[in-house]
Design an enzyme around this catalytic site. Structure first.
Site, PDB file in Angstrom:
ATOM      1  N   ARG A 113       0.853  -1.194   0.000  1.00 46.65           N
ATOM      2  CA  ARG A 113       0.000   0.000   0.000  1.00 46.65           C
ATOM      3  C   ARG A 113       0.884   1.237   0.000  1.00 46.65           C
ATOM      4  O   ARG A 113       1.640   1.468   0.955  1.00 46.65           O
ATOM      5  CB  ARG A 113      -0.902   0.001   1.239  1.00 46.65           C
ATOM      6  N   HIS A 158       1.662  -2.034   5.663  1.00 45.75           N
ATOM      7  CA  HIS A 158       1.485  -2.393   4.253  1.00 45.75           C
ATOM      8  C   HIS A 158       2.483  -1.656   3.363  1.00 45.75           C
ATOM      9  O   HIS A 158       2.896  -2.171   2.322  1.00 45.75           O
ATOM     10  CB  HIS A 158       0.069  -2.051   3.790  1.00 45.75           C
ATOM     11  N   ASP A 165      -3.605  -8.278   3.334  1.00 44.33           N
ATOM     12  CA  ASP A 165      -4.926  -8.596   3.869  1.00 44.33           C
ATOM     13  C   ASP A 165      -5.449  -9.774   3.069  1.00 44.33           C
ATOM     14  O   ASP A 165      -5.529  -9.713   1.834  1.00 44.33           O
ATOM     15  CB  ASP A 165      -5.862  -7.393   3.739  1.00 44.33           C
ATOM     16  N   GLU A 247      -7.218  -7.565  13.624  1.00 43.44           N
ATOM     17  CA  GLU A 247      -7.810  -7.761  12.291  1.00 43.44           C
ATOM     18  C   GLU A 247      -7.551  -9.200  11.838  1.00 43.44           C
ATOM     19  O   GLU A 247      -6.394  -9.561  11.575  1.00 43.44           O
ATOM     20  CB  GLU A 247      -7.209  -6.781  11.278  1.00 43.44           C
ATOM     21  N   HIS A 250      -5.305  -9.544   8.553  1.00 42.35           N
ATOM     22  CA  HIS A 250      -4.056  -8.797   8.425  1.00 42.35           C
ATOM     23  C   HIS A 250      -2.865  -9.647   8.859  1.00 42.35           C
ATOM     24  O   HIS A 250      -2.769 -10.063  10.015  1.00 42.35           O
ATOM     25  CB  HIS A 250      -4.166  -7.537   9.297  1.00 42.35           C
TER      26      HIS A 250
END
Length: 268
Positions: A113, A158, A165, A247, A250
């Site tokens: 990301r 990320h 994810d 999460e 994740h």
């Protein structure tokens, strides 16, 4: 069933063969870049496209679509392409081989990301008037709490390239239907039949659900939902990944190739 088993073995063999051609050891110089940030167009050689390492992993890259907690595509995502550090991609390939043998496939929602995407999240979180996707992604969380509660932060693992994810899909996979902007929203923590449809195993919440029910080992998650989370968790941990407890989707491969570097080149 014999045909399915044969097909899965064929996919695993093909992926393994491709891996030997496209993957080379990480550069020893990677660690020397710790603490720096690459320029927008500087994609390091240690990054690879996941499909070049394992084309059998399903990719449903959400942030290039409007089906996000912001309701719009995210800055920096030019193509639905999972990019990872080579070490993380190789580890994911190993995990995929084990899941394929059991009739499942990994599916990634997000991988590398860029920092500009994280900056987009921060700008959105500060705009308290924009709550168009609240009904699905954060029904029980006041938007003023997103920073304090840890759902949004100025930096993301990320951006270092070894975090993704991910979920599991039972084979043969049926594609998830496209999201239609403006369609009625339902809470991400609701019963499986009431949530936005997803071809993944029932994990108890949808992806990117800003709710404590998304905590991997939340005691309110039990039965098949807990079993599915542990199936994913145990399989990825055996391949060297660590889960973020808040999460269920994740995971980060350790040791990270770039433990202190946050990159900003676009996903393309």
């Amino acid at each position: 069933m014999p045909r399915l088993a044969a097909a899965l073995r064929g996919l695993a063999v093909a992926a393994a063969a491709l891996l030997t051609v496209t993957v080379v050891p990480s550069s020893a110089s990677a660690g020397t870049q710790a603490g720096t940030a690459a320029g927008p167009s500087a994609r390091p050689k240690e990054f690879v496209a996941l499909r070049d390492v394992d084309p059998t992993v399903i990719q449903e890259m959400r942030y290039v679509t409007p089906h996000t907690f912001m309701g719009v595509p995210v800055d920096g995502y030019l193509r639905p392409n999972c990019l990872l550090t080579r070490d993380a991609a190789r580890a994911l390939h190993r995990a995929q081989l084990s899941f394929l043998k059991r009739g499942f496939s990994l599916k990634v929602y997000d991988c590398y990301r860029p920092q500009r995407a994280v900056d987009h999240f921060v700008r959105w979180a500060k705009d308290l008037g924009d709550q168009r996707m609240k009904g699905e992604f954060y029904p029980r969380v006041d938007k003023t709490r997103l920073f304090d509660d840890g759902y949004i932060a100025a930096k993301s693992g990320h951006s270092r390239g070894s975090t993704l994810d991910v979920t599991l899909v039972r084979l043969p996979a049926v594609p998830t239907r496209p999201y239609v902007p403006g369609e009625p929203l339902t809470p991400c923590y609701g019963p499986e039949a009431a949530r936005f449809p997803d071809n993944s195993l029932d994990m108890g919440t949808g992806f990117d659900c800003f709710d404590t029910l998304a905590h991997t080992l939340d005691p309110r998650i039990h039965g098949k939902q807990r079993k599915n989370r542990l199936l994913l968790k145990n399989g990825l941990e055996r391949a060297g990944f660590e889960n973020l407890p808040e999460e269920w989707w994740h995971y980060t491969f350790k040791p990270e190739t770039f433990p202190d570097t946050y990159f900003d080149f676009p996903v393309e």
